[in-house]
Write a protein that holds these residues in place. Sequence first.
Motif, PDB file in Angstrom:
ATOM      1  N   ALA A 111      36.336  -0.426   2.947  1.00 56.36           N
ATOM      2  CA  ALA A 111      37.147  -1.102   1.927  1.00 56.36           C
ATOM      3  C   ALA A 111      36.894  -0.495   0.548  1.00 56.36           C
ATOM      4  O   ALA A 111      37.838  -0.304  -0.237  1.00 56.36           O
ATOM      5  CB  ALA A 111      36.849  -2.602   1.921  1.00 56.36           C
ATOM      6  N   HIS A 115      39.650   1.610  -1.650  1.00 57.24           N
ATOM      7  CA  HIS A 115      40.021   1.263  -3.023  1.00 57.24           C
ATOM      8  C   HIS A 115      39.822   2.450  -3.958  1.00 57.24           C
ATOM      9  O   HIS A 115      40.724   2.804  -4.736  1.00 57.24           O
ATOM     10  CB  HIS A 115      39.195   0.065  -3.512  1.00 57.24           C
ATOM     11  CG  HIS A 115      39.505  -0.313  -4.923  1.00 57.24           C
ATOM     12  ND1 HIS A 115      40.718  -0.844  -5.291  1.00 57.24           N
ATOM     13  CD2 HIS A 115      38.782  -0.202  -6.058  1.00 57.24           C
ATOM     14  CE1 HIS A 115      40.718  -1.066  -6.598  1.00 57.24           C
ATOM     15  NE2 HIS A 115      39.557  -0.687  -7.082  1.00 57.24           N
ATOM     16  N   ARG A 119      43.281   3.674  -3.882  1.00 63.04           N
ATOM     17  CA  ARG A 119      43.754   2.594  -4.758  1.00 63.04           C
ATOM     18  C   ARG A 119      44.254   1.366  -3.999  1.00 63.04           C
ATOM     19  O   ARG A 119      45.100   0.627  -4.481  1.00 63.04           O
ATOM     20  CB  ARG A 119      44.816   3.090  -5.730  1.00 63.04           C
ATOM     21  CG  ARG A 119      44.503   4.417  -6.394  1.00 63.04           C
ATOM     22  CD  ARG A 119      43.876   4.261  -7.735  1.00 63.04           C
ATOM     23  NE  ARG A 119      43.419   5.542  -8.268  1.00 63.04           N
ATOM     24  CZ  ARG A 119      43.786   6.053  -9.414  1.00 63.04           C
ATOM     25  NH1 ARG A 119      44.624   5.391 -10.169  1.00 63.04           N
ATOM     26  NH2 ARG A 119      43.299   7.188  -9.836  1.00 63.04           N
ATOM     27  N   ARG A 120      43.742   1.169  -2.773  1.00 69.35           N
ATOM     28  CA  ARG A 120      44.066  -0.062  -2.039  1.00 69.35           C
ATOM     29  C   ARG A 120      43.273  -1.217  -2.652  1.00 69.35           C
ATOM     30  O   ARG A 120      42.166  -1.007  -3.141  1.00 69.35           O
ATOM     31  CB  ARG A 120      43.688   0.083  -0.569  1.00 69.35           C
ATOM     32  CG  ARG A 120      44.534   1.083   0.170  1.00 69.35           C
ATOM     33  CD  ARG A 120      44.231   1.049   1.672  1.00 69.35           C
ATOM     34  NE  ARG A 120      44.596   2.311   2.264  1.00 69.35           N
ATOM     35  CZ  ARG A 120      43.740   3.177   2.821  1.00 69.35           C
ATOM     36  NH1 ARG A 120      42.450   2.877   2.897  1.00 69.35           N
ATOM     37  NH2 ARG A 120      44.163   4.312   3.312  1.00 69.35           N
ATOM     38  N   PRO A 121      43.791  -2.441  -2.586  1.00 66.35           N
ATOM     39  CA  PRO A 121      43.033  -3.575  -3.142  1.00 66.35           C
ATOM     40  C   PRO A 121      41.667  -3.705  -2.454  1.00 66.35           C
ATOM     41  O   PRO A 121      41.567  -3.525  -1.237  1.00 66.35           O
ATOM     42  CB  PRO A 121      43.911  -4.785  -2.836  1.00 66.35           C
ATOM     43  CG  PRO A 121      45.274  -4.223  -2.638  1.00 66.35           C
ATOM     44  CD  PRO A 121      45.092  -2.849  -2.058  1.00 66.35           C
ATOM     45  N   PHE A 122      40.655  -4.001  -3.238  1.00 66.80           N
ATOM     46  CA  PHE A 122      39.327  -4.256  -2.671  1.00 66.80           C
ATOM     47  C   PHE A 122      39.179  -5.757  -2.521  1.00 66.80           C
ATOM     48  O   PHE A 122      39.063  -6.501  -3.492  1.00 66.80           O
ATOM     49  CB  PHE A 122      38.218  -3.686  -3.556  1.00 66.80           C
ATOM     50  CG  PHE A 122      36.844  -3.980  -3.022  1.00 66.80           C
ATOM     51  CD1 PHE A 122      36.387  -3.373  -1.867  1.00 66.80           C
ATOM     52  CD2 PHE A 122      36.005  -4.890  -3.654  1.00 66.80           C
ATOM     53  CE1 PHE A 122      35.125  -3.652  -1.352  1.00 66.80           C
ATOM     54  CE2 PHE A 122      34.739  -5.174  -3.153  1.00 66.80           C
ATOM     55  CZ  PHE A 122      34.306  -4.554  -2.001  1.00 66.80           C
ATOM     56  N   ASP A 123      39.218  -6.207  -1.281  1.00 64.91           N
ATOM     57  CA  ASP A 123      39.131  -7.630  -0.952  1.00 64.91           C
ATOM     58  C   ASP A 123      38.515  -7.698   0.439  1.00 64.91           C
ATOM     59  O   ASP A 123      39.161  -7.352   1.423  1.00 64.91           O
ATOM     60  CB  ASP A 123      40.531  -8.252  -0.969  1.00 64.91           C
ATOM     61  CG  ASP A 123      40.515  -9.753  -0.758  1.00 64.91           C
ATOM     62  OD1 ASP A 123      39.431 -10.325  -0.501  1.00 64.91           O
ATOM     63  OD2 ASP A 123      41.591 -10.360  -0.835  1.00 64.91           O
ATOM     64  N   ARG A 141      35.913  -9.313  -4.273  1.00 67.70           N
ATOM     65  CA  ARG A 141      37.079  -8.580  -4.768  1.00 67.70           C
ATOM     66  C   ARG A 141      36.623  -7.756  -5.950  1.00 67.70           C
ATOM     67  O   ARG A 141      35.679  -8.123  -6.640  1.00 67.70           O
ATOM     68  CB  ARG A 141      38.182  -9.535  -5.217  1.00 67.70           C
ATOM     69  CG  ARG A 141      38.850 -10.246  -4.081  1.00 67.70           C
ATOM     70  CD  ARG A 141      39.998 -11.075  -4.576  1.00 67.70           C
ATOM     71  NE  ARG A 141      40.629 -11.759  -3.456  1.00 67.70           N
ATOM     72  CZ  ARG A 141      41.613 -12.610  -3.578  1.00 67.70           C
ATOM     73  NH1 ARG A 141      42.087 -12.899  -4.774  1.00 67.70           N
ATOM     74  NH2 ARG A 141      42.143 -13.185  -2.529  1.00 67.70           N
ATOM     75  N   GLN A 143      37.859  -4.247  -8.859  1.00 64.47           N
ATOM     76  CA  GLN A 143      38.824  -3.304  -9.406  1.00 64.47           C
ATOM     77  C   GLN A 143      38.074  -2.166 -10.082  1.00 64.47           C
ATOM     78  O   GLN A 143      37.150  -2.398 -10.855  1.00 64.47           O
ATOM     79  CB  GLN A 143      39.735  -3.994 -10.432  1.00 64.47           C
ATOM     80  CG  GLN A 143      40.756  -3.087 -11.066  1.00 64.47           C
ATOM     81  CD  GLN A 143      41.727  -2.511 -10.050  1.00 64.47           C
ATOM     82  OE1 GLN A 143      42.319  -3.241  -9.259  1.00 64.47           O
ATOM     83  NE2 GLN A 143      41.881  -1.187 -10.049  1.00 64.47           N
ATOM     84  N   THR A 145      38.159   1.582 -12.364  1.00 67.18           N
ATOM     85  CA  THR A 145      38.916   2.347 -13.353  1.00 67.18           C
ATOM     86  C   THR A 145      38.617   3.820 -13.094  1.00 67.18           C
ATOM     87  O   THR A 145      37.519   4.175 -12.657  1.00 67.18           O
ATOM     88  CB  THR A 145      38.530   1.991 -14.806  1.00 67.18           C
ATOM     89  OG1 THR A 145      37.137   2.255 -15.006  1.00 67.18           O
ATOM     90  CG2 THR A 145      38.823   0.538 -15.114  1.00 67.18           C
ATOM     91  N   GLY A 157      33.864  -6.708 -10.331  1.00 69.13           N
ATOM     92  CA  GLY A 157      34.499  -7.706  -9.485  1.00 69.13           C
ATOM     93  C   GLY A 157      33.683  -8.976  -9.403  1.00 69.13           C
ATOM     94  O   GLY A 157      32.817  -9.226 -10.230  1.00 69.13           O
TER      95      GLY A 157
END
Length: 199
Positions: A111, A115, A119-123, A141, A143, A145, A157
């Motif tokens: 995961a 991300h 750039r897939r969502p990290f959840d 979760r 994000q 940069t 997160g």
Amino acid sequence: IWVKETARVIQNPQGDTLVLIVCEDITAQKQVEQALQETMERFDLAVTGSFDGLWEGRVLPDEPWYSPNTPMWWSPRFKELLRFADNEFPPVLESWTSRLHPEDKDEVFAALFGHIDHRRPFDVEYRILTKQGEYRWMGARGQATWDEKGNIQRMAGFLRDIHDRKQEENLLQAIHNAESKFRSEERRVGKECRSRSSP
């Protein structure tokens, strides 16, 4: 209006002592400082009042993001969720990765790579070892940069304790499995009884 005064004693060419006073308008600077202070207080209040633990990591120069020595910031609540005192959880990535459940580690890192690289969502949901030696379910979760070349610079997160919810889900799944097994066994026994009673 905010004013900064600077005074200097000087002598003119005639030898007279003079006081030079310079006044500078620093209202804009003070407004920025006040806005920053209010933002910091707002953030501190949100962190203190949250049930979630917050985290942030910054990539070291010439090191991969997943280096055990990647510097991390863990909020006090993050450490509390893992049953650590504020000063007991070192501020490096290895403090967290070394406590991931062996069965969940690959999924968590997949995961993270998904991300950071795509750039897939990290959840993600996973188990982590607490200070007391028990694994608890957490949800995370985050994000990242990236710089202009697409290299990760930092990631932040939150962590949430979902242990009770996962326990309930597991219990419901076990009940469902037991009911399915019972119904299947009931049908099998019913067929056997019918076949025995047939002439």
